[in-house]
Design a protein around this motif. Structure first.
Motif, PDB file in Angstrom:
ATOM      1  N   HIS A  69       0.839  -1.202   0.000  1.00 17.12           N
ATOM      2  CA  HIS A  69       0.000   0.000   0.000  1.00 17.12           C
ATOM      3  C   HIS A  69       0.876   1.255   0.000  1.00 17.12           C
ATOM      4  N   ILE A  70       1.949   1.227   0.767  1.00 16.88           N
ATOM      5  CA  ILE A  70       2.870   2.374   0.804  1.00 16.88           C
ATOM      6  C   ILE A  70       3.545   2.539  -0.552  1.00 16.88           C
ATOM      7  N   TYR A  71       3.982   1.433  -1.150  1.00 18.90           N
ATOM      8  CA  TYR A  71       4.606   1.484  -2.464  1.00 18.90           C
ATOM      9  C   TYR A  71       3.652   2.062  -3.502  1.00 18.90           C
ATOM     10  N   ASP A  72       2.401   1.591  -3.501  1.00 16.52           N
ATOM     11  CA  ASP A  72       1.412   2.098  -4.456  1.00 16.52           C
ATOM     12  C   ASP A  72       1.151   3.583  -4.252  1.00 16.52           C
ATOM     13  N   THR A  73       1.055   4.018  -3.011  1.00 15.92           N
ATOM     14  CA  THR A  73       0.800   5.435  -2.721  1.00 15.92           C
ATOM     15  C   THR A  73       1.961   6.300  -3.195  1.00 15.92           C
ATOM     16  N   VAL A  74       3.179   5.891  -2.905  1.00 19.22           N
ATOM     17  CA  VAL A  74       4.350   6.657  -3.332  1.00 19.22           C
ATOM     18  C   VAL A  74       4.449   6.675  -4.855  1.00 19.22           C
ATOM     19  N   TYR A  75       4.254   5.538  -5.484  1.00 17.06           N
ATOM     20  CA  TYR A  75       4.318   5.450  -6.942  1.00 17.06           C
ATOM     21  C   TYR A  75       3.275   6.366  -7.594  1.00 17.06           C
ATOM     22  N   ASN A  76       2.035   6.291  -7.117  1.00 22.45           N
ATOM     23  CA  ASN A  76       0.971   7.123  -7.679  1.00 22.45           C
ATOM     24  C   ASN A  76       1.225   8.612  -7.444  1.00 22.45           C
ATOM     25  N   THR A  77       1.752   8.964  -6.290  1.00 25.00           N
ATOM     26  CA  THR A  77       2.044  10.368  -5.991  1.00 25.00           C
ATOM     27  C   THR A  77       3.142  10.902  -6.893  1.00 25.00           C
ATOM     28  N   VAL A  78       4.222  10.150  -7.037  1.00 29.83           N
ATOM     29  CA  VAL A  78       5.324  10.579  -7.908  1.00 29.83           C
ATOM     30  C   VAL A  78       4.861  10.681  -9.362  1.00 29.83           C
ATOM     31  N   LEU A  79       4.107   9.692  -9.813  1.00 26.26           N
ATOM     32  CA  LEU A  79       3.578   9.723 -11.180  1.00 26.26           C
ATOM     33  C   LEU A  79       2.652  10.915 -11.382  1.00 26.26           C
ATOM     34  N   PHE A  80       1.780  11.199 -10.419  1.00 24.16           N
ATOM     35  CA  PHE A  80       0.858  12.328 -10.507  1.00 24.16           C
ATOM     36  C   PHE A  80       1.619  13.650 -10.560  1.00 24.16           C
ATOM     37  N   VAL A  81       2.627  13.809  -9.731  1.00 28.74           N
ATOM     38  CA  VAL A  81       3.391  15.064  -9.701  1.00 28.74           C
ATOM     39  C   VAL A  81       4.152  15.267 -11.011  1.00 28.74           C
ATOM     40  N   PHE A  82       4.863  14.240 -11.486  1.00 32.19           N
ATOM     41  CA  PHE A  82       5.612  14.379 -12.732  1.00 32.19           C
ATOM     42  C   PHE A  82       4.691  14.610 -13.936  1.00 32.19           C
ATOM     43  N   ALA A  83       3.577  13.894 -13.978  1.00 26.40           N
ATOM     44  CA  ALA A  83       2.625  14.097 -15.078  1.00 26.40           C
ATOM     45  C   ALA A  83       2.002  15.491 -14.991  1.00 26.40           C
ATOM     46  N   GLY A  84       1.715  15.952 -13.791  1.00 23.69           N
ATOM     47  CA  GLY A  84       1.174  17.303 -13.612  1.00 23.69           C
ATOM     48  C   GLY A  84       2.143  18.373 -14.072  1.00 23.69           C
ATOM     49  N   VAL A  85       3.400  18.230 -13.739  1.00 25.36           N
ATOM     50  CA  VAL A  85       4.420  19.175 -14.190  1.00 25.36           C
ATOM     51  C   VAL A  85       4.539  19.150 -15.711  1.00 25.36           C
ATOM     52  N   ALA A  86       4.504  17.967 -16.300  1.00 26.55           N
ATOM     53  CA  ALA A  86       4.581  17.852 -17.765  1.00 26.55           C
ATOM     54  C   ALA A  86       3.377  18.505 -18.427  1.00 26.55           C
ATOM     55  N   VAL A  87       2.185  18.316 -17.875  1.00 24.77           N
ATOM     56  CA  VAL A  87       0.975  18.923 -18.440  1.00 24.77           C
ATOM     57  C   VAL A  87       1.043  20.440 -18.350  1.00 24.77           C
ATOM     58  N   ILE A  88       1.426  20.960 -17.201  1.00 27.01           N
ATOM     59  CA  ILE A  88       1.505  22.414 -17.029  1.00 27.01           C
ATOM     60  C   ILE A  88       2.562  23.008 -17.944  1.00 27.01           C
ATOM     61  N   PHE A  89       3.741  22.400 -18.005  1.00 27.80           N
ATOM     62  CA  PHE A  89       4.804  22.906 -18.867  1.00 27.80           C
ATOM     63  C   PHE A  89       4.385  22.863 -20.335  1.00 27.80           C
ATOM     64  N   SER A  90       3.773  21.767 -20.758  1.00 30.39           N
ATOM     65  CA  SER A  90       3.330  21.644 -22.148  1.00 30.39           C
ATOM     66  C   SER A  90       2.256  22.675 -22.465  1.00 30.39           C
ATOM     67  N   TYR A  91       1.315  22.860 -21.555  1.00 32.59           N
ATOM     68  CA  TYR A  91       0.241  23.823 -21.781  1.00 32.59           C
ATOM     69  C   TYR A  91       0.789  25.235 -21.926  1.00 32.59           C
ATOM     70  N   ILE A  92       1.696  25.615 -21.052  1.00 33.43           N
ATOM     71  CA  ILE A  92       2.288  26.962 -21.122  1.00 33.43           C
ATOM     72  C   ILE A  92       3.079  27.127 -22.413  1.00 33.43           C
ATOM     73  N   SER A  93       3.840  26.120 -22.799  1.00 32.43           N
ATOM     74  CA  SER A  93       4.633  26.205 -24.031  1.00 32.43           C
ATOM     75  C   SER A  93       3.746  26.331 -25.269  1.00 32.43           C
ATOM     76  N   VAL A  94       2.694  25.538 -25.328  1.00 37.89           N
ATOM     77  CA  VAL A  94       1.801  25.606 -26.483  1.00 37.89           C
ATOM     78  C   VAL A  94       1.053  26.931 -26.501  1.00 37.89           C
ATOM     79  N   MET A  95       0.660  27.431 -25.351  1.00 39.67           N
ATOM     80  CA  MET A  95      -0.035  28.720 -25.275  1.00 39.67           C
ATOM     81  C   MET A  95       0.865  29.853 -25.763  1.00 39.67           C
TER      82      MET A  95
END
Length: 144
Positions: free
Chosen positions: A17-43
């Motif tokens: 459960h701890i592994y899944d939580t950490v994995y999902n959190t790291v994936l969410f943060v990195f994907a969120g940063v990629a989405v925000i960076f991509s959105y700003i660049s395209v804008m």
């Protein structure tokens, strides 16, 4: 049996459960940063490429709709964590209903949103779309 058996509720050891939580959190943060960076660049690129203010406004609106789509896709990375936590709080019937709503809004909608965005914005395809959506009833009232 007080709860239903589900693959999301099974865990092999407490550390999984701890592994899944950490994995999902790291994936969410990195994907969120990629989405925000991509959105700003395209804008920035869309704003600099367009000299017409109306065209810039249309591009901005389309990009905002795609941002919503990307956020829904990003939400799917924490889908299993949300489902497990919700299942522990609500009754079984409410849980099933929530799972159905999540399936529509987190799994199906993000995949269809791009097509819907362009169909609704295109004045030549929109009447045909509404004609088939409403099974050819009241088509004349839907035309622009």
């Amino acid at each position: 049996m007080k709860t239903h058996c589900n693959i999301l509720l099974l865990s092999l050891v407490p550390e999984s459960h701890i592994y899944d939580t950490v994995y999902n959190t790291v994936l969410f943060v990195f994907a969120g940063v990629a989405v925000i960076f991509s959105y700003i660049s395209v804008m920035i690129a869309a704003r600099s490429a367009s000299a017409d203010k109306a065209s810039t406004q249309k591009a901005r609106d389309t990009l905002l709709l795609h941002l919503i789509q990307l956020c829904l896709i990003l939400l799917s990375t924490v889908h299993s964590t949300l489902i497990v936590n919700i299942s522990q709080v609500v009754s079984r019937l409410v849980f099933i209903r929530i799972m159905n709503v999540f399936y529509i809004f987190i799994t199906i909608l993000p995949k269809c949103l791009s097509a819907l965005i362009y169909v609704l914005r295109d004045h030549t395809i929109r009447p045909v779309f509404f004609k088939y959506l409403f099974c050819q009833f009241g088509v004349s009232s839907l035309k622009d």
